[in-house]
Write an enzyme that holds these catalytic residues in place. Structure first.
Site, PDB file in Angstrom:
ATOM      1  N   GLU A  21       4.555  -5.117   7.196  1.00  0.00           N
ATOM      2  CA  GLU A  21       3.880  -3.984   7.852  1.00  0.00           C
ATOM      3  C   GLU A  21       4.323  -3.789   9.289  1.00  0.00           C
ATOM      4  O   GLU A  21       4.344  -2.665   9.806  1.00  0.00           O
ATOM      5  CB  GLU A  21       2.359  -4.183   7.825  1.00  0.00           C
ATOM      6  CG  GLU A  21       1.740  -4.078   6.441  1.00  0.00           C
ATOM      7  CD  GLU A  21       1.619  -5.411   5.718  1.00  0.00           C
ATOM      8  OE1 GLU A  21       2.334  -6.375   6.094  1.00  0.00           O
ATOM      9  OE2 GLU A  21       0.806  -5.493   4.790  1.00  0.00           O
ATOM     10  N   ALA A  75       0.873  -1.168   0.000  1.00  0.00           N
ATOM     11  CA  ALA A  75       0.000   0.000   0.000  1.00  0.00           C
ATOM     12  C   ALA A  75       0.914   1.223   0.000  1.00  0.00           C
ATOM     13  O   ALA A  75       2.095   1.130   0.358  1.00  0.00           O
ATOM     14  CB  ALA A  75      -0.885  -0.020   1.241  1.00  0.00           C
ATOM     15  N   GLU A 111      -0.859  -9.023  -0.509  1.00  0.00           N
ATOM     16  CA  GLU A 111      -2.282  -9.228  -0.214  1.00  0.00           C
ATOM     17  C   GLU A 111      -3.133  -9.216  -1.477  1.00  0.00           C
ATOM     18  O   GLU A 111      -4.066 -10.012  -1.613  1.00  0.00           O
ATOM     19  CB  GLU A 111      -2.745  -8.150   0.778  1.00  0.00           C
ATOM     20  CG  GLU A 111      -2.089  -8.331   2.145  1.00  0.00           C
ATOM     21  CD  GLU A 111      -2.386  -7.186   3.105  1.00  0.00           C
ATOM     22  OE1 GLU A 111      -1.876  -6.070   2.860  1.00  0.00           O
ATOM     23  OE2 GLU A 111      -3.133  -7.398   4.068  1.00  0.00           O
ATOM     24  N   GLY A 151       0.598  -4.811   1.030  1.00  0.00           N
ATOM     25  CA  GLY A 151      -0.592  -4.814   0.190  1.00  0.00           C
ATOM     26  C   GLY A 151      -0.362  -5.500  -1.158  1.00  0.00           C
ATOM     27  O   GLY A 151      -1.290  -6.055  -1.741  1.00  0.00           O
TER      28      GLY A 151
HETATM   29  C1  HXC Z   1       5.101   4.261  -1.143  1.00  0.00           C
HETATM   30  C2  HXC Z   1       6.990   3.261  -1.966  1.00  0.00           C
HETATM   31  C3  HXC Z   1       6.606   2.028  -1.399  1.00  0.00           C
HETATM   32  C4  HXC Z   1       5.386   1.972  -0.695  1.00  0.00           C
HETATM   33  C5  HXC Z   1       8.491   1.755  -2.390  1.00  0.00           C
HETATM   34  N1  HXC Z   1       8.161   3.042  -2.559  1.00  0.00           N
HETATM   35  N2  HXC Z   1       7.562   1.126  -1.691  1.00  0.00           N
HETATM   36  N3  HXC Z   1       6.247   4.366  -1.828  1.00  0.00           N
HETATM   37  N4  HXC Z   1       4.659   3.115  -0.600  1.00  0.00           N
HETATM   38  N5  HXC Z   1       4.924   0.843  -0.159  1.00  0.00           N
HETATM   39  C6  HXC Z   1       8.918   4.082  -3.276  1.00  0.00           C
HETATM   40  C7  HXC Z   1      10.137   4.508  -2.495  1.00  0.00           C
HETATM   41  O1  HXC Z   1       9.780   5.429  -1.515  1.00  0.00           O
HETATM   42  C8  HXC Z   1      10.983   5.096  -3.584  1.00  0.00           C
HETATM   43  O2  HXC Z   1      10.498   6.390  -3.880  1.00  0.00           O
HETATM   44  C9  HXC Z   1      10.678   4.230  -4.791  1.00  0.00           C
HETATM   45  O3  HXC Z   1       9.419   3.578  -4.485  1.00  0.00           O
HETATM   46  C10 HXC Z   1      11.698   3.147  -5.015  1.00  0.00           C
HETATM   47  O4  HXC Z   1      11.875   2.412  -3.821  1.00  0.00           O
HETATM   48  P1  HXC Z   1      13.299   2.170  -3.123  1.00  0.00           P
HETATM   49  O5  HXC Z   1      13.070   1.879  -1.718  1.00  0.00           O
HETATM   50  O6  HXC Z   1      14.236   3.267  -3.462  1.00  0.00           O
HETATM   51  O7  HXC Z   1      13.783   0.850  -3.907  1.00  0.00           O
HETATM   52  P2  HXC Z   1      14.754  -0.289  -3.351  1.00  0.00           P
HETATM   53  O8  HXC Z   1      15.891   0.321  -2.603  1.00  0.00           O
HETATM   54  O9  HXC Z   1      15.025  -1.161  -4.513  1.00  0.00           O
HETATM   55  O10 HXC Z   1      13.881  -1.116  -2.282  1.00  0.00           O
HETATM   56  C11 HXC Z   1      12.751  -1.835  -2.664  1.00  0.00           C
HETATM   57  C12 HXC Z   1      11.926  -2.237  -1.427  1.00  0.00           C
HETATM   58  C13 HXC Z   1      11.594  -0.985  -0.603  1.00  0.00           C
HETATM   59  C14 HXC Z   1      12.679  -3.247  -0.578  1.00  0.00           C
HETATM   60  C15 HXC Z   1      10.633  -2.919  -1.949  1.00  0.00           C
HETATM   61  O11 HXC Z   1      11.040   0.004  -1.480  1.00  0.00           O
HETATM   62  C16 HXC Z   1      10.604  -1.210   0.497  1.00  0.00           C
HETATM   63  O12 HXC Z   1      10.919  -1.773   1.537  1.00  0.00           O
HETATM   64  N6  HXC Z   1       9.359  -0.727   0.303  1.00  0.00           N
HETATM   65  C17 HXC Z   1       8.325  -0.773   1.307  1.00  0.00           C
HETATM   66  C18 HXC Z   1       7.826  -2.172   1.450  1.00  0.00           C
HETATM   67  C19 HXC Z   1       6.732  -2.222   2.504  1.00  0.00           C
HETATM   68  O13 HXC Z   1       6.970  -1.920   3.677  1.00  0.00           O
HETATM   69  N7  HXC Z   1       5.558  -2.572   2.092  1.00  0.00           N
HETATM   70  C20 HXC Z   1       4.447  -2.627   2.956  1.00  0.00           C
HETATM   71  C21 HXC Z   1       3.748  -1.312   2.839  1.00  0.00           C
HETATM   72  S1  HXC Z   1       2.477  -1.193   4.043  1.00  0.00           S
HETATM   73  P3  HXC Z   1      11.470   7.656  -3.978  1.00  0.00           P
HETATM   74  O14 HXC Z   1      10.537   8.802  -4.175  1.00  0.00           O
HETATM   75  O15 HXC Z   1      12.272   7.694  -2.729  1.00  0.00           O
HETATM   76  O16 HXC Z   1      12.312   7.345  -5.189  1.00  0.00           O
HETATM   77  C22 HXC Z   1       1.222  -2.040   3.420  1.00  0.00           C
HETATM   78  C23 HXC Z   1       0.119  -2.047   4.354  1.00  0.00           C
HETATM   79  C24 HXC Z   1      -1.071  -2.807   3.993  1.00  0.00           C
HETATM   80  O17 HXC Z   1       1.217  -2.540   2.344  1.00  0.00           O
HETATM   81  C25 HXC Z   1      -2.091  -2.722   5.048  1.00  0.00           C
HETATM   82  C26 HXC Z   1      -1.771  -2.188   6.389  1.00  0.00           C
HETATM   83  C27 HXC Z   1      -1.412  -0.720   6.523  1.00  0.00           C
END
Ligand code: HXC
Length: 257
Positions: free
Chosen positions: A131, A65, A111, A108
């Site tokens: 998360e 998400a 999911e 997400g």
């Molecule tokens: C918003 C996101 C994002 C996310 C990545 N980006 N994931 N933006 N929401 N979930 C954005 C980053 O901020 C970044 O933007 C760009 O995408 C590229 O990501 P990087 O991190 O620079 O890439 P990399 O170093 O290759 O790492 C990839 C990754 C990492 C390991 C997947 O992006 C990551 O850990 N993302 C979050 C994963 C996560 O926690 N997902 C769960 C989300 S919560 P910029 O602008 O900096 O270039 C969720 C909740 C569901 O899904 C329901 C409960 C709340």
């Protein structure tokens, strides 16, 4: 329709939906949700479309998400809007759809993949529910669907540690139907979708409905539900056609009636 965050193509009887926010690794914001709801409803309503494939990019199916969209929200905002409730419209799709997952399917993203009827994964796929690392939890069904798919031990471990699971382990654990080389992901998923699209359309809906009933019903009730739907299919033209075609040693020519 013209979408901002997804691409929709019709390939014969198969609809291909591609998540298209590369700058955010396909993070699922509310625009993505609104557009997916629209595209899936259009697919479900189109009698010419018989299977759908949802995919992302080589690097990410979806990295979750949209964290930036959620960051400032409080409890009252989330509760009042029943945040994520809209995903139930996607899971209400009656016709079959497949998630073709390469790269990250996190939070997400994992999911949504699990909302599909099944997942075909590239060998590059990485699944996870990270998360907890953000101080929250799954919110689009992950704690439930992951547990149904792979059992308590692994689901609990994944939710509590936020670790990623690779494609090979995901297949071994029952999360994905099949793993293919990353370069073949889309072709394999489209081929599988074409196979499903070649089946009698009402039978496809009935098969999906009865397998899904296994998650909602006890065994005796589920078996009864299956048998009644099975009986119902004998009221269709396609049952006559399918069985006649078998006897005549030719492929079925379906009317969807
Ligand atoms: C918003 C996101 C994002 C996310 C990545 N980006 N994931 N933006 N929401 N979930 C954005 C980053 O901020 C970044 O933007 C760009 O995408 C590229 O990501 P990087 O991190 O620079 O890439 P990399 O170093 O290759 O790492 C990839 C990754 C990492 C390991 C997947 O992006 C990551 O850990 N993302 C979050 C994963 C996560 O926690 N997902 C769960 C989300 S919560 P910029 O602008 O900096 O270039 C969720 C909740 C569901 O899904 C329901 C409960 C709340």
């Amino acid at each position: 329709a013209n979408y901002e965050t997804i691409l929709v193509e019709k390939k014969g009887a198969v609809t291909l939906v591609t998540l298209n926010r590369p700058q955010a690794l396909n993070a699922l914001n509310s625009t993505v949700l609104t557009e997916l709801i629209d595209a899936f409803a259009a697919y479900d309503a189109d009698p010419g479309q018989r299977c759908l494939v949802l995919t992302g990019s080589e690097k990410a199916f979806a990295a979750g998400a949209d964290i930036k969209e959620m960051q400032a929200q409080g409890f009252a905002d989330m509760y009042a809007s029943d945040f994520f409730k809209g995903w139930e419209k996607v899971t209400a799709t009656r016709k079959p759809w497949i998630a073709a997952v390469g790269g990250f399917a996190l939070g997400g993203g994992c999911e949504v993949a699990m909302m599909a009827d099944f997942i075909i994964a590239a060998d590059s796929a990485k699944f996870g529910q990270p998360e907890i690392k953000l101080g929250v939890s799954p919110g689009m069904g992950g704690s439930q669907r992951l547990t149904w798919a792979i059992g308590k031990a692994k689901a609990m471990e994944m939710c509590l540690t936020g670790r990623m699971m690779g494609a090979e382990e995901a297949e071994r654990s029952g999360l994905v139907a099949k793993v293919v080389p990353a370069a073949d992901l889309l072709n394999e998923a489209l081929k599988t979708a074409e196979t499903i699209a070649s089946m009698a359309p009402l039978a496809a809906i009935a098969n999906k409905e009865m397998v899904n009933a296994a998650f909602e019903m006890g065994l005796a009730q589920g078996i009864n539900f299956e048998r009644r739907l099975f009986h119902g299919l004998f009221g269709t033209e396609d049952q006559k056609e399918g069985m006649t075609a078998f006897v005549d040693k030719r492929p079925g020519n379906w009317t969807g009636r």
